[in-house]
Design an enzyme around this catalytic site. Structure first.
Site, mmCIF file in Angstrom:
data_model
loop_
_atom_site.group_PDB
_atom_site.id
_atom_site.type_symbol
_atom_site.label_atom_id
_atom_site.label_comp_id
_atom_site.label_asym_id
_atom_site.label_seq_id
_atom_site.Cartn_x
_atom_site.Cartn_y
_atom_site.Cartn_z
ATOM 1 N N GLY A 89 0.782 -1.223 0.000
ATOM 2 C CA GLY A 89 0.000 0.000 0.000
ATOM 3 C C GLY A 89 0.815 1.276 0.000
ATOM 4 N N GLN A 90 2.140 1.199 -0.163
ATOM 5 C CA GLN A 90 2.935 2.416 -0.167
ATOM 6 C C GLN A 90 3.960 2.350 -1.296
ATOM 7 O OE1 GLN A 90 5.185 2.804 3.444
ATOM 8 N NE2 GLN A 90 6.738 1.372 2.807
ATOM 9 N N THR A 91 4.473 3.494 -1.654
ATOM 10 C CA THR A 91 5.510 3.560 -2.689
ATOM 11 C C THR A 91 6.876 3.855 -2.099
ATOM 12 O OG1 THR A 91 5.008 5.901 -3.033
ATOM 13 C CG2 THR A 91 3.861 4.305 -4.434
ATOM 14 N N VAL A 92 6.913 4.360 -0.855
ATOM 15 C CA VAL A 92 8.194 4.651 -0.207
ATOM 16 C C VAL A 92 8.881 3.343 0.161
ATOM 17 C CG1 VAL A 92 9.276 5.721 1.799
ATOM 18 C CG2 VAL A 92 7.340 6.840 0.683
ATOM 19 N N HIS A 141 12.268 -3.585 6.079
ATOM 20 C CA HIS A 141 11.625 -4.223 7.226
ATOM 21 C C HIS A 141 11.956 -5.712 7.217
ATOM 22 C CE1 HIS A 141 8.736 -3.925 3.877
ATOM 23 N NE2 HIS A 141 8.192 -5.055 4.294
ATOM 24 N N HIS A 180 10.861 -9.497 8.385
ATOM 25 C CA HIS A 180 9.755 -10.349 8.803
ATOM 26 C C HIS A 180 10.258 -11.406 9.789
ATOM 27 C CE1 HIS A 180 6.725 -9.076 5.753
ATOM 28 N NE2 HIS A 180 7.813 -8.735 5.075
#
Length: 727
Positions: free
Chosen positions: A86-89, A93, A95
């Site tokens: 849901g983001q483009t940046v 991260h 997991h």
């Protein structure tokens, strides 16, 4: 801006100076966690060496937390060098994905492995068929789904009271974390117990508008010729995922636990067409059903009373448990209440320590009044928390199974039922409407709250033949005259000392540890510490090291830890988990463990401890707890006694309750010690605070109930002596 940075620190599971950890919003297994740098870093290779070390340190910390809470068989660790969903940046991260034996049909490639023609497999209960019985109970399949789903839809041809009580904690926990719950049941052959419908009415009495809604299919109005109704489906939806079961389990304890009931699992990720077909069929039933309300329930009860027995071969109802008989302390209280009414009194207060059965006392006394009246009395039960109202409703339905019940709380607006359970916080509690009602009997539960303006206004207009105030802790911090609200008549009192000496409550061994916190630096306003400053002051390594020393010296198998704030509870949970303690935290925010589930794990021995803020202070029974750790320096003797009472329930597995408490340099700690010394059994001379502290011969021998002991570290005794009034 990265969407990860929109998550407030209150939702973080763990953190250090350069990174933080959050629950994955699209978890592929229970406990799936993301570890994220605080700075927006695109890839692992763009992170500084310090950031890389901080991330991996936090991975280790997260593993310890997940080990304690979920007990996985292993982990997948994956570094994502791209953007979050849901983001483009681009924001790096990691997991941390717990793995469980059998969690995917084909383990090659891990839990995100795509099975040809099947799609991704989200597995919390990998066996596609629940066959029932002790080894494959349907409840085991659906329990983890209740804890994850954002939209729950249940369709059951009938509902039994015991089955509803099995579901209640899971449904209410789901609602508390923001899930929507919809349930449809039917009136076919009147198999659904009206007691089950009454309990479900209580679910809808929690909020306005409610996030749980119950509807009923009226089979006489079905657009079919047979007018029969037998479907069963259980649907659990997540964003982009979901699981449904279709089979034979209605809402009954047997169907959920040990009966042979077959239910086939359908995962949206593996068969979207089948899942959507089940969901569509549910929506069709939902649209045909009517809202469960008091009007329907009263009509249903009347139909049950005049209907024929079930046809041969149909399901037999699960009978309600028979009500208990009064134990000796309750019988003494009943005799005192009978004497009060014979003397013409219309109000009375009864004090019963936690664990001695206040609600059942009210039910027994209402039964006595029913015998005198020759009919079921009309009753109003007032409390300040929904759980207390539901607990009272469960009690009254066992004592008066045919009486109709109504809730005046949340979205429920019934004041006309025989038994009305009312929340004192309900804004719609219109006093003229209440004044127009006439009750035979009214109960004010947790009456130590009754001096509050909302309670006083109710008592001023309430018309009832008799009003009973119930409390375990009658002494308010502000010294308000609670007794005056009940015509200055204390009908009966059995406090903790009476409960312990009678053998109905467990004795305790209190251990006071010297608190390293300097409470003189914490602002004191309005009779209490500044909450933020207090939390910052007690949330230290030094204090936890001291608590850990007491933890090891005074062991316990099942421990409740009372904390100051939610942040404090998280801090303590992480601190204990890092030392191998299997621990969960229970509070009012989204990352809380489900309180009922946590206590069940504690009782089963799969958890060692539960950290709590305020949720376990009133109305919760935890008889298996054998140790209470008080990390909250409560200003209120009431809260102190309530938290102590959480561990005083009798259990065959404990000889006594161990209490670990901190003693600091503030007068509130003198009050806590006075509270303990005031527990001297009736007829025994109470130990004075100054006398007990200054006499070395009495340091170990306070006048306490049989089997109890009071022990303070020498440094703690010296600290308290310094705070004694001079002269």
């Amino acid at each position: 801006m990265s969407i990860f940075l929109d998550r407030p620190p209150s939702t973080w599971l763990a953190s250090n100076s350069l990174a933080f950890a959050i629950a994955d919003a699209f978890a592929v297994s229970p406990g799936h966690t993301l570890v994220i740098p605080r700075r927006v870093v695109a890839t692992w290779f763009d992170a500084t060496r310090d950031e890389q070390h901080a991330l991996m340190d936090l991975v280790d910390e997260v593993k310890a937390l997940l080990d304690a809470q979920y007990h996985p068989d292993g982990y997948n660790i994956g570094i994502n060098a791209g953007a979050a969903a849901g983001q483009t940046v681009m924001h790096l991260h990691i997991h941390v994905i717990p793995r469980y034996l059998g969690d995917v049909p084909d383990p090659r490639g891990g839990v995100r492995h795509v099975i040809p023609g099947k799609g991704n497999y989200l597995a919390t209960a990998p066996d596609p068929l629940a066959t029932g019985g002790n080894d494959n109970a349907f409840l085991h399949h659906i329990r983890p789904l209740f804890a994850q789903a954002t939209d729950i839809a249940i369709l059951a041809a009938f509902a039994q009271h015991k089955g509803v009580l099995e579901l209640e904690p899971m449904i209410l926990a789901a609602v508390d974390r923001g899930a929507r719950v919809r349930l449809v049941t039917g009136d076919y052959l009147h198999i659904t117990q009206h007691e089950a419908l009454q309990a479900m009415l209580g679910w809808m009495a929690r909020e306005d508008p409610p996030r749980v809604e119950v509807r009923v299919i009226e089979t006489a109005k079905l657009d079919t010729s047979s007018k029969s109704f037998h479907p069963k489906s259980w649907i659990f939806a997540l964003p982009g995922a979901g699981t449904a079961f279709v089979g034979s389990s209605n809402i009954s304890r047997a169907a959920l636990r040990d009966a042979v009931e077959w239910n086939l699992r359908v995962d949206r990720s593996r068969d979207a067409v089948a899942f959507d077909r089940v969901l569509s069929a549910f929506e069709s039933c939902w649209n045909q059903a009517r809202l469960l309300d008091t009007q329907f329930l009263n009509g249903y009860v009347n139909r049950i009373l005049t209907s024929d027995a079930l046809p041969t071969g149909e399901v037999d109802a699960e009978p309600l448990d028979a009500p208990p008989t009064p134990h000796p302390i309750q019988q003494q209280a009943l005799d005192a209440l009978a004497a009060a009414r014979e003397a013409g009194r219309q109000r009375a207060l009864v004090v019963l320590a936690t664990g001695l059965g206040k609600t059942w006392l009210a039910a027994f006394d209402i039964k006595v009044l029913a015998g005198l009246l020759g009919r079921t009395p009309r009753v109003l039960f007032v409390a300040h928390r929904g759980e207390l109202l539901r607990q009272a409703a469960r009690t009254m339905v066992r004592q008066f199974p045919e009486a109709d019940q109504g809730f005046f709380a949340g979205s429920q607006d019934s004041l006309n039922a025989t038994f009305v359970f009312a929340s004192v916080q309900k804004r719609a509690l219109n006093l003229p409407r209440l004044a127009a009602q006439q009750f035979d009997y009214a109960v004010i539960d947790e009456a130590h709250h009754s001096e509050a303006d909302s309670y006083r206004r109710v008592l001023d207009v309430l018309r009832a033949g008799f009003i009973l105030g119930l409390t375990a802790t009658p002494d308010r911090t502000d010294q308000a005259d609670i007794l005056a609200l009940f015509d200055d008549h204390l009908a009966y009192r059995a406090d903790i000392a009476v409960g312990i000496d009678s053998g109905r409550l467990s004795p305790f061994h209190y251990h006071g540890l010297k608190d390293p916190t300097d409470y003189r630096q914490i602002p004191w306003r309005g009779g209490r510490f500044d909450v933020t400053e207090l939390a910052n002051a007690v949330q230290t390594q030094a204090r936890m090291e001291k608590a850990w020393q007491g933890w090891l010296e005074h062991p316990g198998r099942q421990t409740l830890v009372f904390c100051c704030t939610i942040a404090h509870a998280r801090f303590v949970r992480e601190w204990l988990a890092a030392r191998g303690v299997r621990v969960e935290a229970v509070h009012s925010e989204a990352d809380s463990a489900d309180s009922t589930e946590a206590l069940a794990k504690l009782a089963a021995g799969t958890l060692d401890a539960v950290c709590a803020v305020d949720l376990l202070s009133e109305g919760i029974d935890v008889p298996s707890v054998d140790r209470v750790v008080m990390l909250r320096p409560s200003e209120s003797p009431i809260v102190f006694l309530q938290q102590l009472g959480r561990g005083l329930r009798r259990s065959s597995e404990k000889a006594a309750l161990t209490v670990l408490d901190f003693v600091g340099n503030h007068r509130v700690f003198l009050n806590r010690l006075r509270t303990l010394l005031d527990m001297a059994p009736e007829g025994t001379e109470r130990s004075s605070l100054s006398g007990w502290l200054t006499s070395s011969a009495r340091r170990e021998t306070a006048a306490l109930p049989a089997g109890c002991s009071l022990n303070l570290e020498l440094e703690a005794i010296d600290l308290l002596k310094e705070m004694l009034p001079r002269g």
